[in-house]
Design a protein around this motif. Structure first.
Motif, PDB file in Angstrom:
ATOM      1  N   GLY A 103     -20.942   1.541  55.575  1.00 58.78           N
ATOM      2  CA  GLY A 103     -21.892   1.738  54.484  1.00 58.78           C
ATOM      3  C   GLY A 103     -21.407   2.587  53.324  1.00 58.78           C
ATOM      4  O   GLY A 103     -22.110   2.729  52.327  1.00 58.78           O
ATOM      5  N   SER A 104     -20.214   3.166  53.419  1.00 65.27           N
ATOM      6  CA  SER A 104     -19.717   3.946  52.289  1.00 65.27           C
ATOM      7  C   SER A 104     -19.383   3.027  51.123  1.00 65.27           C
ATOM      8  O   SER A 104     -19.009   1.871  51.312  1.00 65.27           O
ATOM      9  N   ASP A 105     -19.531   3.563  49.915  1.00 61.65           N
ATOM     10  CA  ASP A 105     -19.228   2.779  48.722  1.00 61.65           C
ATOM     11  C   ASP A 105     -17.734   2.935  48.397  1.00 61.65           C
ATOM     12  O   ASP A 105     -17.316   3.932  47.813  1.00 61.65           O
ATOM     13  N   ILE A 106     -16.932   1.986  48.814  1.00 61.12           N
ATOM     14  CA  ILE A 106     -15.480   2.044  48.630  1.00 61.12           C
ATOM     15  C   ILE A 106     -15.053   0.744  47.960  1.00 61.12           C
ATOM     16  O   ILE A 106     -15.408  -0.334  48.427  1.00 61.12           O
ATOM     17  N   ARG A 107     -14.364   0.853  46.850  1.00 60.45           N
ATOM     18  CA  ARG A 107     -14.019  -0.360  46.110  1.00 60.45           C
ATOM     19  C   ARG A 107     -12.519  -0.446  45.847  1.00 60.45           C
ATOM     20  O   ARG A 107     -11.889   0.544  45.508  1.00 60.45           O
ATOM     21  N   VAL A 108     -12.012  -1.659  45.968  1.00 58.64           N
ATOM     22  CA  VAL A 108     -10.602  -1.913  45.691  1.00 58.64           C
ATOM     23  C   VAL A 108     -10.446  -2.184  44.200  1.00 58.64           C
ATOM     24  O   VAL A 108     -11.176  -2.990  43.632  1.00 58.64           O
ATOM     25  N   VAL A 109      -9.524  -1.488  43.566  1.00 57.63           N
ATOM     26  CA  VAL A 109      -9.248  -1.736  42.157  1.00 57.63           C
ATOM     27  C   VAL A 109      -7.769  -2.090  41.996  1.00 57.63           C
ATOM     28  O   VAL A 109      -6.954  -1.834  42.874  1.00 57.63           O
ATOM     29  N   ASP A 169     -22.978  11.308  49.381  1.00 55.21           N
ATOM     30  CA  ASP A 169     -23.954  10.341  48.873  1.00 55.21           C
ATOM     31  C   ASP A 169     -23.608   9.663  47.550  1.00 55.21           C
ATOM     32  O   ASP A 169     -23.644   8.454  47.448  1.00 55.21           O
ATOM     33  N   ASP A 170     -23.294  10.465  46.526  1.00 61.08           N
ATOM     34  CA  ASP A 170     -23.136   9.865  45.202  1.00 61.08           C
ATOM     35  C   ASP A 170     -21.675   9.569  44.873  1.00 61.08           C
ATOM     36  O   ASP A 170     -21.333   9.364  43.724  1.00 61.08           O
ATOM     37  N   VAL A 171     -20.816   9.558  45.902  1.00 67.38           N
ATOM     38  CA  VAL A 171     -19.387   9.343  45.645  1.00 67.38           C
ATOM     39  C   VAL A 171     -19.006   7.879  45.881  1.00 67.38           C
ATOM     40  O   VAL A 171     -19.391   7.281  46.876  1.00 67.38           O
ATOM     41  N   VAL A 172     -18.285   7.336  44.921  1.00 68.30           N
ATOM     42  CA  VAL A 172     -17.670   6.020  45.100  1.00 68.30           C
ATOM     43  C   VAL A 172     -16.163   6.256  45.215  1.00 68.30           C
ATOM     44  O   VAL A 172     -15.574   6.894  44.348  1.00 68.30           O
ATOM     45  N   ILE A 173     -15.559   5.767  46.285  1.00 72.84           N
ATOM     46  CA  ILE A 173     -14.101   5.860  46.403  1.00 72.84           C
ATOM     47  C   ILE A 173     -13.490   4.584  45.835  1.00 72.84           C
ATOM     48  O   ILE A 173     -13.898   3.476  46.183  1.00 72.84           O
ATOM     49  N   THR A 174     -12.528   4.769  44.949  1.00 71.98           N
ATOM     50  CA  THR A 174     -11.791   3.610  44.450  1.00 71.98           C
ATOM     51  C   THR A 174     -10.344   3.756  44.901  1.00 71.98           C
ATOM     52  O   THR A 174      -9.806   4.866  44.950  1.00 71.98           O
TER      53      THR A 174
END
Lengths: 84, 336, 368
Positions: free
Chosen positions: C111-117, C84-89
């Motif tokens: 729906g997972s919070d996954i962001r490209v950095v 739930d509270d995990v953001v994958i970068t």
């Protein structure tokens, strides 16, 4: 495997002990960390990888590589081109 | 009381919504056809074949250097209609607004739409607004549709390229994609590159004034120049052969592409046109392009060849020849 | 277009005469492996393979960090993204790579919070801005990238962040090359060594390749002229029967590399065994967080249950990564496996050798 782009350091800033530089890559500016290249200074060209300068480009070696290529192939490049 | 942000109540058919529509949309877009505020717009079209196109705009961020989602929504549809050789006349627009959007931001976007419509000489004659709950949309989506009438004697289509035809490009590639990506979270870098977003109908019109032999026209948006050229090659069952050194690219765009590992041929444009033209007319069409402020860098970048069918070849600056492929999926920065 | 230190290494006149030189010099069979994925892309994109004389063969090696990331490591990233509270970068490269059942791109769509950095530092900053989330950075890459991750971990510690973690799946190059040569599957007569890995580690870690295995090596830059010159230098070594570690990429590679970067990497990480996709475990080629930095280890901090590992059926990425097969020799290549519908990682990653061969039609069936 590892993209490394040559860019020129236009300014160096020190925020709370974290040294970073504005690097210009053909008109594009990106802030990069100098943690791995503490000796880099303004006007230096550095290889930029994943937000970090990873090596200072040796301008003399770069010129020598080109010179070597020209000697090797017997091709003389016009000044403008080799300096571009 | 003046509202600062769009609320869900704006979309529910009550007084708030009425105020918003009459106050903002109708006054900004005002023209005799729209002002009637009937259930649908009615108008006459000149005789001829009708060109009709629609597109939905979901760009993030909403504001970027050189434009915003509103300008994009007007120019994009104007350009799509024009690319069939038609003079665009009327647009519709539909807004999906996530509640919480600042009214001031919406106003800026509408002002851009008005300015672009005026420049293109089109009227926005009908529209619709929906407000959705937080999370139901990403701030603002805009759909536009446009109609225009195709010029007599013009016959443009992706399948009409002929061997020997010249390939013309109206200017530098990759500006829009780089301007937008430079402002995305996580990838921020500074550049003066502005989106090239612009209405191209007048330039296209001047091209068609000098030639009836423009065979293919396309605005190379998503997927960049590579997609447009590959579509022509496939549809016409011919090869396209272009010269890398003739394709104009800004230094900053080239730099950003190096930084992100992009191929500039895959980067989006919003104010460029690529045309395939009968060789005898190519110089005249090029000259016509160059008279437009959006075509000063126009160039002949290559020609249509027999083989390899369905593929695009590029003579690289380096002296080799390579296949120009189509971008698969979303363009993602390459780092490691 | 003029980009300093790039444009001049794309000069067509020099290229042409360099190719002539290679043609004139090469008489013995040269089976050269480009270890690095960026070299694979440069070779394909610039059409270098088609310029080579019949004696010179270019093979792709295991140098795409995305391609060699084991399924189980991607599966873990995917399971982490479901917390739930995990953001994958992550770097953009990793988004489309398939694990056993899914990919980060698919999980993001679900729906997972996954962001490209662009940088691990961006992930550190995200963690600082969003204290309510646990930010996990998927740390892939070789010695070029590992020091940047190490510096980011040090920065996170300095800022006292308790919500920044890394899932470290780094790999290191020299011992992987040893394993490759030891396996004896392919007779490699020369190695084009990675310029940016070497910018960090220098030339010394490769000495054994020449001394123990008598394999000629040249550390090369990434512009087409760099690659051509490196090939020429290798051909010369092969013709003279020599084997040494030469540096073509002298503007970026010092004999000692970048010692600050190496020290940074060693301060945070220590060697461990690494599981290379489709190759297997190679001792000492991984990097794990040292005790002092163990608090940043996502694997220990966030417990997830992994699904049973599954390898794609018929996929020969392993053989391709080891240089045993050319990509087009895989039965799935261009048929069941294309960039639109990839089966194995080598077709997904833009640096994957299958994708590079396919995109630029750099294979006999396409050009012949």
């Amino acid at each position: 495997m590892c993209l490394g782009v040559p860019g020129k350091i236009v300014s160096v800033t020190d925020i709370m002990g974290m040294r970073s530089a504005d690097v210009d890559i053909s008109g594009v500016k990106r802030q990069v960390s100098l943690d791995l290249c503490p000796e880099a200074k303004e006007e230096d060209y550095v290889l930029v990888h994943a937000g970090f300068a990873i090596q200072i480009i040796d301008e003399q070696e770069a010129e020598e590589t080109l010179k070597l290529l020209q000697d090797l192939t017997g091709v003389d490049l016009p000044e403008a081109e080799s300096a571009s | 009381m003046k509202q600062d942000t769009i609320l869900l109540a704006h979309g529910s058919g009550g007084t708030l919504m009425h105020k918003l529509i009459s106050g903002l949309f109708a006054s900004k877009f005002s023209n005799p056809i729209l002002d009637k505020l009937d259930d649908s717009a009615t108008f006459e079209l000149p005789p001829g074949r009708v060109s009709f196109s629609t597109d939905t705009y979901v760009v993030q961020p909403l504001m970027f250097r050189g434009g915003n989602i509103g300008k994009l929504a007007v120019c994009g549809t104007v350009n799509d209609v024009s690319a069939m050789g038609a003079e665009p006349m009327y647009l519709s627009c539909g807004f999906v607004i996530e509640e919480g959007l600042a009214v001031s931001e919406l106003e800026t976007i509408l002002d851009s739409m008005v300015a672009s419509a005026k420049e293109a000489g089109v009227l926005i004659v009908t529209g619709d607004t929906k407000v959705v709950e937080k999370g139901g949309a990403d701030r603002l989506f805009i759909n536009t549709a446009g109609v225009g009438v195709v010029r007599d004697g013009v016959d443009i289509g992706a399948a009409k390229a002929k061997i020997g035809d010249k390939i013309l490009l109206s200017g530098t590639i990759g500006d829009h994609g780089i301007a937008v990506v430079s402002e995305r979270e996580g990838l921020t870098f500074e550049t003066a590159v502005e989106s090239d977003c612009a209405p191209l109908n007048k330039m296209i019109s001047s091209m068609l004034d000098v030639s009836r032999n423009v065979h293919c026209l396309r605005d190379p948006t998503r997927g960049g120049l590579a997609s447009a050229l590959n579509e022509f090659a496939a549809a016409s069952d011919v090869g396209l052969h272009i010269i890398e050194d003739r394709v104009p690219v800004r230094d900053e765009v080239a730099g950003a592409c190096e930084l992100l590992g992009y191929d500039v041929f895959h980067v989006a444009n919003e104010g460029k046109i690529v045309a395939i033209v009968e060789p005898a007319d190519a110089d005249a069409v090029l000259a016509a392009m160059k008279t437009s402020p959006y075509g000063v860098d126009a160039a002949i970048i290559g020609e249509v060849v027999d083989e390899p069918k369905g593929k695009v070849l590029v003579d690289t600056h380096f002296g080799s020849t390579r296949i120009l492929d189509i971008l698969v999926g979303e363009q993602l920065p390459r780092i490691c | 277009m003029t980009l300093k230190y790039i444009s001049e290494y794309r000069d067509p006149i020099l290229a042409k005469s360099l190719i002539t030189k290679i043609n004139q010099t090469s008489t013995r069979d040269a089976k050269l492996m480009e270890v690095c994925g960026t070299h694979t892309v440069a070779i394909a994109k610039h059409g270098i393979r088609t310029m080579m004389p019949p004696t010179v063969q270019l093979l792709s090696g295991p140098g795409c960090p995305v391609c060699v990331t084991a399924n189980t490591d991607i599966d873990r990233a995917i399971e982490l993204s479901k917390v739930d509270d995990v953001v994958i970068t992550t770097f953009g490269d990793m988004m489309k790579v398939p694990g056993s059942y899914s990919s980060l791109a698919k999980e993001k769509a679900a729906g997972s919070d996954i962001r490209v950095v662009y940088s691990a530092l961006d992930a550190v900053e995200l963690a600082e801005r969003t204290p309510e989330k646990r930010v996990v950075f998927l740390a892939v890459g070789f010695e070029t990238t590992a020091p940047t991750i190490a510096a980011s971990v040090i920065e996170a510690k300095k800022r006292g962040l308790k919500n920044f973690f890394i899932h470290a799946v780094h790999k290191t190059v020299p011992d992987a090359l040893r394993a490759l040569i030891e396996s004896g599957e392919v007779k490699i007569t020369g190695l084009i060594l990675p310029g940016h890995v070497s910018a960090i580690i220098g030339t010394k870690p490769y000495l054994f390749l020449a001394d123990e295995y008598h394999v000629p090596c040249v550390i090369s830059g990434f512009e087409p002229l760099d690659v051509l010159q490196a090939i020429y230098m290798l051909v010369r070594q092969i013709e003279s029967g020599e084997a040494k570690i030469e540096v073509q990429y002298r503007r970026g590679v010092l004999p000692d590399g970048n010692q600050v970067a190496v020290e940074t990497m060693n301060k945070v990480f220590e060697p461990c065994d690494a599981d290379w996709r489709a190759i297997g475990v190679i001792p000492g080629t991984g990097l794990k967080l040292r005790e002092e930095y163990a608090e940043f280890d996502a694997v220990a901090a966030i417990e997830v249950e992994l699904p049973p590992v599954r390898e794609p059926k018929g996929c020969q990425c392993g053989e391709v990564l080891r240089g045993v097969l050319f990509p087009y020799q895989c039965k799935l290549f261009g048929k069941a496996c294309t960039p639109e519908a990839p089966v194995g990682p080598c077709m997904v990653s833009s640096e994957g050798s299958c994708a590079a061969y396919y995109r630029y039609s750099d294979y006999p069936e396409a050009t012949g």
